[in-house]
Design a protein around this motif. Structure first.
Motif, short mmCIF file in Angstrom:
data_model
loop_
_atom_site.label_atom_id
_atom_site.label_comp_id
_atom_site.label_asym_id
_atom_site.label_seq_id
_atom_site.Cartn_x
_atom_site.Cartn_y
_atom_site.Cartn_z
N SER A 283 -7.26 10.97 -21.86
CA SER A 283 -7.08 10.96 -20.41
C SER A 283 -6.67 9.57 -19.97
O SER A 283 -6.77 8.60 -20.72
N ASN B 153 2.22 19.81 -23.74
CA ASN B 153 1.67 19.52 -22.41
C ASN B 153 2.73 19.39 -21.33
O ASN B 153 2.49 18.79 -20.29
N LYS C 101 2.17 20.07 -17.58
CA LYS C 101 1.34 19.16 -16.78
C LYS C 101 2.18 18.21 -15.93
O LYS C 101 1.64 17.57 -15.02
N TRP D 243 1.68 13.30 -14.86
CA TRP D 243 0.60 13.27 -15.86
C TRP D 243 1.02 12.43 -17.06
O TRP D 243 0.24 11.61 -17.57
N ASP E 47 1.13 8.70 -16.29
CA ASP E 47 -0.20 8.12 -16.14
C ASP E 47 -0.84 7.79 -17.49
O ASP E 47 -1.75 6.97 -17.55
#
Length: 401
Positions: free
Chosen positions: A106, A175, A178, A182, A185
């Motif tokens: 994350s 992914n 997303k 995302w 980030d």
């Protein structure tokens, strides 16, 4: 004077004179209060200005440290931080794409990793991650699995003008839904002149990855690390075997029909090594001028030479050189070290350098025959001869990596 005063008061009504005097009094009081307010407000504003000036000076100081005119000073300063961050950071393995439960870090975890520090001086430099801005990658290592992508990325991260994600984001294969925000980030913050990078080796064999990357940035630079497809396949199998000892032998998985010698090209360990077919998909979206091919074999025997080419391709100064590598005979590949030789070389994790299982010579010969036309096609497409056919006997039992 008394005459004028008497005349004025006699001709001007007393109510008007009273209102005039009251108006002057209120005006005087208003300006007095404003003066008091300003005397209280200005010091506070000056304080904010002072803090802003300190922040600006701090940013300038850190930036000057990162971009010193001495390339050697840049590397020494950077390598100290890199050694600390990498000591506490778990190295992501090339084979992450095989683990369907792998979770990209994350944004909070990525920030926490970048903030690792043990001294005041190191903390100051690591805090540069809070400056600059997060950008989408300008370069991506797109492949191939078990080719040496982790070694290449770790060497590149030594360069002060490279900021890269440690783990594999798998954005363009797993992914993508997303969104780019995302993905952005996940990237580290960069200053002007620094390159943002990531690596996910499974991109090279993912059919929709080229189009998706092209949609994001058509001028992006792509790096592909390739090695002898047979050695790569055995290394791939060895990795899987370490996790699942119950799987069939390499020979069983490699053939559809062992008697007839029919190779099972649908087996991922063998399919990845058909580089020419995968490259055709990428060339539909990107010219060869935006691709750089790294020899996995030369990355082991001459890491500095391969790194020089990669740095040139990325438009970087040749800061990572032969003095940053030490060949570890036990593991069978180079390890990174500080240029001043003041510490123990930092090698990749224990998952690198596994001893390969013994493969029957007849199987190796059949695989060479299978891959040869694809290799020749790949040489023509890239304009490079990787000379894998010259090493038919080099894929011997007990080899490592």
């Amino acid at each position: 004077m008394a005459f004028w005063s008497g005349t004025f008061t006699s001709k001007v009504p007393r109510k008007i004179l009273f209102m005039f005097t009251l108006s002057l009094s209120v005006t005087y009081l208003f300006y007095s209060l404003m003066s008091c307010y300003n005397s209280l407000q200005f010091p506070l504003q000056d304080n904010f200005a002072y803090q802003a000036r300190l922040a600006t000076e701090e940013t300038t100081l850190v930036r000057d440290q990162l971009y010193s005119t001495s390339a050697e000073a840049e590397f020494t300063h950077r390598s100290t931080v890199v050694s600390i961050v990498h000591r506490d950071e778990a190295l992501a393995e090339d084979e992450e794409e095989e683990d369907r439960h792998a979770r990209p870090p994350s944004a909070t975890e990525s920030t926490r990793q970048r903030a690792v520090s043990t001294t005041e001086g190191d903390l100051r430099v690591n805090c540069t991650s809070d400056y600059g801005e997060k950008k989408l990658p300008q370069a991506i290592i797109i492949g191939v699995k078990k080719g040496g992508t982790r070694a290449l990325l770790e060497a590149l991260r030594v360069h002060p003008d490279v900021r890269a994600v440690g783990n594999e984001p798998h954005f363009f294969d797993r992914n993508y839904e997303k969104g780019l925000d995302w993905y952005r980030d996940l990237m580290p913050s960069t200053l002007e002149g620094q390159i943002t990078m990531e690596k996910t080796p499974s991109y090279f064999v993912t059919n929709h990855a080229p189009k998706r990357i092209h949609t994001m940035a058509r001028d992006i630079k792509l790096i592909i690390v390739v090695r002898n497809p047979i050695t790569r396949a055995i290394s791939d199998y060895t990795q899987t075997l370490s996790k699942k000892p119950e799987i069939p032998t390499f020979e069983v998985l490699a053939f559809k029909n062992r008697t007839l010698g029919l190779i099972d090209a649908s087996w991922s360990a063998l399919r990845i090594g058909i580089y020419a077919l995968h490259l055709e998909t990428w060339m539909q979206y990107f010219p060869l001028s935006q691709m750089h091919f790294v020899s996995g074999e030369r990355l082991i025997v001459d890491p500095a030479g391969e790194m020089a080419k990669v740095q040139d391709f990325l438009g970087l100064k040749r800061i990572v050189t032969d003095k940053h590598f030490y060949f570890n005979k036990t593991k069978g590949f180079p390890c990174l070290k500080k240029p001043e030789d003041s510490s123990t070389p930092r090698c990749l994790g224990k998952s690198k350098g596994r001893t390969h299982p013994k493969i029957e010579p007849d199987v190796i010969r059949r695989l060479h025959k299978f891959y040869k036309p694809f290799n020749m096609m790949f040489y023509q497409m890239t304009g490079q001869n990787f000379e894998w056919e010259l090493g038919e006997d080099s894929v011997s039992p007990g080899s490592q990596v």
